[in-house]
Design an enzyme around this catalytic site. Structure first.
Site, PDB file in Angstrom:
ATOM      1  N   LEU A 219       1.110   8.577   0.365  1.00 35.06           N
ATOM      2  CA  LEU A 219       0.649   7.749   1.490  1.00 35.06           C
ATOM      3  C   LEU A 219       1.366   8.110   2.789  1.00 35.06           C
ATOM      4  O   LEU A 219       1.728   7.238   3.579  1.00 35.06           O
ATOM      5  CB  LEU A 219       0.816   6.254   1.180  1.00 35.06           C
ATOM      6  CG  LEU A 219       0.000   5.721  -0.010  1.00 35.06           C
ATOM      7  CD1 LEU A 219       0.321   4.245  -0.241  1.00 35.06           C
ATOM      8  CD2 LEU A 219      -1.481   5.905   0.223  1.00 35.06           C
ATOM      9  N   CYS A 220       1.583   9.422   2.988  1.00 38.94           N
ATOM     10  CA  CYS A 220       2.229   9.875   4.228  1.00 38.94           C
ATOM     11  C   CYS A 220       1.469  11.062   4.816  1.00 38.94           C
ATOM     12  O   CYS A 220       2.069  12.030   5.295  1.00 38.94           O
ATOM     13  CB  CYS A 220       3.690  10.224   3.995  1.00 38.94           C
ATOM     14  SG  CYS A 220       4.016  11.244   2.546  1.00 38.94           S
ATOM     15  N   GLY A 221       0.145  10.978   4.741  1.00 40.39           N
ATOM     16  CA  GLY A 221      -0.684  12.024   5.325  1.00 40.39           C
ATOM     17  C   GLY A 221      -0.511  13.353   4.613  1.00 40.39           C
ATOM     18  O   GLY A 221      -0.411  13.427   3.388  1.00 40.39           O
TER      19      GLY A 221
END
Length: 289
Positions: free
Chosen positions: A87-89
């Protein structure tokens, strides 16, 4: 057109997701603030230490150190920094993709001559999928950067380099520039590169140092300290980049949820208006029959 019940259900689902992404963005932002302060406090010290080292060595001092000796690269170690969670690109995906490119450069030497030190669960999983064996478990370092753990890793690499177990050490990490910009960086850790360009204000000046007790003693203490500090700085840098990437990813997800909610609300109102219109037509048609 979807039914009112379906649209209403989608609105509720998107609204719940928006609350989650908004909360995660706030958490990541708080962690980023702390990580940013840590790296901004450490970088000037680490860069100044390297600056003094480079100027000192360019002053004509003859220094003999095993850490600056370049030799034929038969065995290489690569330290790759990523994160434990997603969930950090594209933070982890970019690191793993670039790590794969680096590994392709060393494939001719054989897998047994490429040692991988994955800092972070995501990159450790990537190393395993590629068929390589990690040289240790460094997941804890990715979540909670520690000077002691970074120093221990640096000591291990220095020891193996001195014993000629490895001939070169490279670092791969994301450099934190701002919340929106993280720069993928590849650096040579060992041997130490002393050919760095001097700053404009230092060009034309010959630094004059008085060294006590001797050059060899000072450099014997300074070089390992520089290497330990460099490893900890890179760890902090990667940690700040991770939180910045997650903050931006959650902000984008929240913005997308807001846009989707607006579209769904319009769709719901149109469906509701159509349903009311149909009911009125049925009533009017029934009264005229």
């Amino acid at each position: 057109m979807a039914s009112l019940k379906e649209v209403k259900g989608r609105i509720a689902s998107v609204n719940n997701t928006r609350k989650i992404t908004s909360a995660m963005k706030m958490v990541a932002s708080a962690k980023l603030h702390k990580a940013q302060a840590a790296i901004e406090n450490m970088l000037p010290y680490e860069r100044r230490l390297n600056h003094i080292l480079t100027n000192f060595l360019s002053a004509g001092s003859e220094v003999e150190s095993p850490f600056i000796v370049k030799r034929e690269v038969k065995r290489v170690a690569i330290v790759v920094f990523a994160s434990n969670t997603s969930l950090c690109g594209g933070f982890n995906a970019n690191i793993i993709r670039h790590m794969t490119d680096i590994l392709d450069e060393y494939t001719s030497q054989g897998m047994e001559n490429v040692l991988l030190y994955p800092v972070g669960r995501k990159v450790a999983e990537g190393v395993k999928k590629l068929g390589f064996k990690a040289e240790g478990d460094f997941q804890h370092m990715a979540d909670k950067p520690s000077y002691q753990e970074a120093s221990a890793l640096a000591e291990d690499l220095m020891r193996r380099f001195l014993h000629r177990d490895i001939d070169k050490v490279e670092l791969l990490y994301n450099h934190f520039r701002s919340t929106a910009v993280q720069v993928l960086t590849r650096e040579t850790y060992l041997p130490i590169d002393l050919t760095q360009e001097k700053k404009e204000e230092d060009k034309g000046r010959i630094p004059d140092y008085i060294v006590e007790p001797s050059v060899d003693v000072v450099m014997g203490e300074l070089l390992p300290k520089v290497l330990r500090m460099k490893m900890f700085t890179v760890l902090l840098d990667s940690n700040a980049s991770e939180h910045a990437a997650r903050t931006m990813a959650m902000q984008i997800a929240t913005d997308n949820a807001n846009d989707l909610l607006q579209d769904l609300t319009v769709m719901y109102n149109k469906s509701r208006q159509q349903a009311i219109t149909n009911e009125l037509l049925d009533i009017v048609g029934g009264s005229m029959a």
